[in-house]
Design a protein around this motif. Sequence first.
Motif, PDB file in Angstrom:
ATOM      1  N   LEU A  38       0.792  -1.236   0.000  1.00 38.40           N
ATOM      2  CA  LEU A  38       0.000   0.000   0.000  1.00 38.40           C
ATOM      3  C   LEU A  38       0.817   1.275   0.000  1.00 38.40           C
ATOM      4  O   LEU A  38       0.442   2.265  -0.630  1.00 38.40           O
ATOM      5  N   GLN A  39       1.912   1.290   0.760  1.00 40.33           N
ATOM      6  CA  GLN A  39       2.582   2.570   0.965  1.00 40.33           C
ATOM      7  C   GLN A  39       4.101   2.490   0.867  1.00 40.33           C
ATOM      8  O   GLN A  39       4.811   3.180   1.607  1.00 40.33           O
ATOM      9  N   ALA A  40       4.592   1.659  -0.062  1.00 39.47           N
ATOM     10  CA  ALA A  40       6.049   1.543  -0.241  1.00 39.47           C
ATOM     11  C   ALA A  40       6.666   2.900  -0.585  1.00 39.47           C
ATOM     12  O   ALA A  40       7.824   3.172  -0.239  1.00 39.47           O
ATOM     13  N   ASP A  41       5.897   3.763  -1.231  1.00 42.13           N
ATOM     14  CA  ASP A  41       6.451   5.050  -1.663  1.00 42.13           C
ATOM     15  C   ASP A  41       6.717   6.023  -0.520  1.00 42.13           C
ATOM     16  O   ASP A  41       7.329   7.069  -0.727  1.00 42.13           O
ATOM     17  N   THR A  42       6.254   5.685   0.687  1.00 38.88           N
ATOM     18  CA  THR A  42       6.482   6.617   1.801  1.00 38.88           C
ATOM     19  C   THR A  42       7.924   6.551   2.315  1.00 38.88           C
ATOM     20  O   THR A  42       8.330   7.372   3.131  1.00 38.88           O
ATOM     21  N   ILE A  43       8.696   5.557   1.838  1.00 35.79           N
ATOM     22  CA  ILE A  43      10.110   5.481   2.229  1.00 35.79           C
ATOM     23  C   ILE A  43      10.956   5.519   0.955  1.00 35.79           C
ATOM     24  O   ILE A  43      10.789   4.665   0.072  1.00 35.79           O
ATOM     25  N   PRO A  44      11.869   6.499   0.823  1.00 38.96           N
ATOM     26  CA  PRO A  44      12.684   6.569  -0.399  1.00 38.96           C
ATOM     27  C   PRO A  44      13.643   5.380  -0.490  1.00 38.96           C
ATOM     28  O   PRO A  44      14.310   5.053   0.491  1.00 38.96           O
ATOM     29  N   ALA A  45      13.682   4.741  -1.655  1.00 40.60           N
ATOM     30  CA  ALA A  45      14.609   3.617  -1.882  1.00 40.60           C
ATOM     31  C   ALA A  45      14.631   3.313  -3.375  1.00 40.60           C
ATOM     32  O   ALA A  45      13.621   3.528  -4.064  1.00 40.60           O
ATOM     33  N   PRO A  46      15.748   2.764  -3.888  1.00 40.41           N
ATOM     34  CA  PRO A  46      15.826   2.492  -5.329  1.00 40.41           C
ATOM     35  C   PRO A  46      14.961   1.319  -5.790  1.00 40.41           C
ATOM     36  O   PRO A  46      14.550   1.268  -6.939  1.00 40.41           O
ATOM     37  N   ARG A  47      14.684   0.360  -4.898  1.00 44.09           N
ATOM     38  CA  ARG A  47      13.874  -0.796  -5.300  1.00 44.09           C
ATOM     39  C   ARG A  47      12.582  -0.862  -4.493  1.00 44.09           C
ATOM     40  O   ARG A  47      12.596  -0.607  -3.293  1.00 44.09           O
ATOM     41  N   LYS A  48      11.491  -1.247  -5.146  1.00 45.75           N
ATOM     42  CA  LYS A  48      10.207  -1.376  -4.452  1.00 45.75           C
ATOM     43  C   LYS A  48       9.551  -2.699  -4.844  1.00 45.75           C
ATOM     44  O   LYS A  48       9.665  -3.134  -5.991  1.00 45.75           O
ATOM     45  N   TRP A  49       8.881  -3.323  -3.876  1.00 40.54           N
ATOM     46  CA  TRP A  49       8.072  -4.521  -4.132  1.00 40.54           C
ATOM     47  C   TRP A  49       6.723  -4.337  -3.444  1.00 40.54           C
ATOM     48  O   TRP A  49       6.627  -3.571  -2.473  1.00 40.54           O
ATOM     49  N   THR A  50       5.719  -5.103  -3.902  1.00 42.98           N
ATOM     50  CA  THR A  50       4.420  -4.984  -3.244  1.00 42.98           C
ATOM     51  C   THR A  50       4.240  -6.045  -2.164  1.00 42.98           C
ATOM     52  O   THR A  50       3.306  -5.955  -1.367  1.00 42.98           O
ATOM     53  N   ASP A  51       5.129  -7.043  -2.125  1.00 40.78           N
ATOM     54  CA  ASP A  51       4.981  -8.087  -1.118  1.00 40.78           C
ATOM     55  C   ASP A  51       6.360  -8.531  -0.628  1.00 40.78           C
ATOM     56  O   ASP A  51       7.315  -8.602  -1.406  1.00 40.78           O
ATOM     57  N   TRP A  52       6.448  -8.850   0.661  1.00 37.94           N
ATOM     58  CA  TRP A  52       7.745  -9.228   1.232  1.00 37.94           C
ATOM     59  C   TRP A  52       8.323 -10.471   0.563  1.00 37.94           C
ATOM     60  O   TRP A  52       9.550 -10.606   0.435  1.00 37.94           O
ATOM     61  N   ARG A  53       7.417 -11.404   0.129  1.00 38.66           N
ATOM     62  CA  ARG A  53       7.922 -12.647  -0.479  1.00 38.66           C
ATOM     63  C   ARG A  53       8.706 -12.364  -1.761  1.00 38.66           C
ATOM     64  O   ARG A  53       9.758 -12.948  -2.009  1.00 38.66           O
ATOM     65  N   CYS A  55      10.239  -9.711  -2.559  1.00 40.33           N
ATOM     66  CA  CYS A  55      11.497  -9.055  -2.202  1.00 40.33           C
ATOM     67  C   CYS A  55      12.540 -10.093  -1.772  1.00 40.33           C
ATOM     68  O   CYS A  55      13.632 -10.172  -2.344  1.00 40.33           O
ATOM     69  N   LEU A  56      12.188 -10.910  -0.766  1.00 37.26           N
ATOM     70  CA  LEU A  56      13.190 -11.857  -0.249  1.00 37.26           C
ATOM     71  C   LEU A  56      13.558 -12.919  -1.280  1.00 37.26           C
ATOM     72  O   LEU A  56      14.670 -13.443  -1.274  1.00 37.26           O
ATOM     73  N   ALA A  57      12.622 -13.233  -2.188  1.00 38.24           N
ATOM     74  CA  ALA A  57      12.914 -14.237  -3.225  1.00 38.24           C
ATOM     75  C   ALA A  57      14.068 -13.792  -4.106  1.00 38.24           C
ATOM     76  O   ALA A  57      14.836 -14.605  -4.625  1.00 38.24           O
ATOM     77  N   GLU A  58      14.226 -12.491  -4.260  1.00 31.99           N
ATOM     78  CA  GLU A  58      15.320 -11.958  -5.101  1.00 31.99           C
ATOM     79  C   GLU A  58      16.649 -11.890  -4.385  1.00 31.99           C
ATOM     80  O   GLU A  58      17.678 -11.589  -4.990  1.00 31.99           O
ATOM     81  N   ARG A  59      16.634 -12.084  -3.044  1.00 37.79           N
ATOM     82  CA  ARG A  59      17.861 -11.983  -2.242  1.00 37.79           C
ATOM     83  C   ARG A  59      18.637 -10.701  -2.544  1.00 37.79           C
ATOM     84  O   ARG A  59      19.806 -10.734  -2.950  1.00 37.79           O
ATOM     85  N   PRO A  60      18.001  -9.522  -2.387  1.00 34.97           N
ATOM     86  CA  PRO A  60      18.713  -8.278  -2.694  1.00 34.97           C
ATOM     87  C   PRO A  60      19.960  -8.133  -1.814  1.00 34.97           C
ATOM     88  O   PRO A  60      19.977  -8.625  -0.692  1.00 34.97           O
ATOM     89  N   GLU A  61      20.953  -7.469  -2.359  1.00 39.39           N
ATOM     90  CA  GLU A  61      22.195  -7.304  -1.601  1.00 39.39           C
ATOM     91  C   GLU A  61      21.949  -6.308  -0.456  1.00 39.39           C
ATOM     92  O   GLU A  61      21.633  -5.141  -0.691  1.00 39.39           O
TER      93      GLU A  61
END
Length: 403
Positions: A38-53, A55-61
């Motif tokens: 719902l509100q990923a845009d409220t925190i500045p960051a280069p990558r955004k996902w809509t679900d934690w799964r 995100c973690l599936a990609e194993r970001p550095e």
Amino acid sequence: MAALKAIVLGAGYRGRAYSDYAAAHPDQLEIVGVADPLQADTIPAPRKWTDWRDCLAERPEADIVMITMPDDLHHEPALIALEAGYHLLLEKPISPTEAECREVIAKAQEKGKLVLVGHVLRYTRYFAHIKAIIDSGEIGDVVTINHQESAGFWKIAHAYVRGIFANSEKASPIILAKCSHDFDLFAWWLGCRCRRVSSFGSIKLFRPENAPAGATERCIDCPESIRRHCLWDAHKMYLDFDELRYLFADSSFGAMHKLIRDSPYGRCVYHCDNDVPDHQTVIMEFDGGATVTHTMTGFTGRNVRTTRISGTRGEIIGDGDVLDVRRFDGGDLETGVPPAFCIKNSSRHGGGDFNLVAEMLRILRRNDPDEINRVTAEALESHVIAFAAERSRLAGGQVVEID
Ligand SMILES: NC(=O)c1ccc[n+]([C@@H]2O[C@H](COP(=O)([O-])OP(=O)(O)OC[C@H]3O[C@@H](n4cnc5c(N)ncnc54)[C@H](O)[C@@H]3O)[C@@H](O)[C@H]2O)c1
């Protein structure tokens, strides 16, 4: 030294509170990704996902995963993140069940990773100052602690009557959700483990039979003659009163009106699906015989914690803004709190939110396996006390022994 990198799972109130540290100290912490439907845009960051799964599936550095989602979305992402090699800043509670809490801590220890739980109070200057007085030995050995969490009549209604923590089928026990901070303080101040617990508590007020005659299911439909005298009228709480607005990313008049009209927060406090106590008292005995009583109550006009600590040679009495420390052999050690230590004078949980992040970064930079293991293990203590208290309450106050 380069900034440590973090991913945030859950960009709500807590996710934003910790992420603000990166904005204030970009040389120390960088938020490299945010997951929120719902509100990923409220925190500045280069990558955004809509679900934690996803995100973690990609194993970001990254070095750290911050888990700041609802209570029932802590356990599974925590296990997956630890398995993948991240350290965790994990909001309290670790999980709503004791078995899952233990599983998360065991996984962290197996992997040699840090789990820092959001016990922000011990990172405030005020409560840390009390710890320093105890450790100085000036009041001798601590014998008793009497502590009260005055939750505030508005907060209890918002979260524990109308809100997401009101029903035990869907939420953690209130004594865990609201008071794990306090149990964390007691174990930290005393430096030892709690062994026996007894607890009582119930719903005193927020029941259908206590509704004024003629009160309707939602405040918006309730007669003005009833609403005028109702402390918990949603219009008063969300439109006239500032204390709850900070919880919402959009607290404009229009958004608050919609909240009252359409959301569970517009329900009459006597007609909700709440079943968690509105007051609860816990009695504890710690190693060495020190005893602690803790009362959580929603029937207070101030949202404060009051503490009375009696030692063999002196005592400490405080409420976050005033602190009296006396030695029995004469002379006050101090009265009043240095302004910078006052809870009300320091923002963000009395400074605890930022100090907690700073402490996490310090521990990770130092990278001492013994310290990482000790801090991770300590997080469980408050939860074990809370679960024991809830077992006792449900058994009518029966004493529960903690192994
Ligand atoms: N340490 C403290 O003092 C303190 C204070 C308040 C809350 N908490 C705890 O912090 C946690 C978060 O509470 P909050 O008040 O920030 O709640 P919140 O509702 O403001 O934020 C939670 C966020 O998680 C997001 N979310 C839900 N499902 C998701 C998913 N599948 N993937 C990614 N994001 C998802 C929601 O959209 C929301 O933005 C809770 O566990 C709560 O108990 C701790």
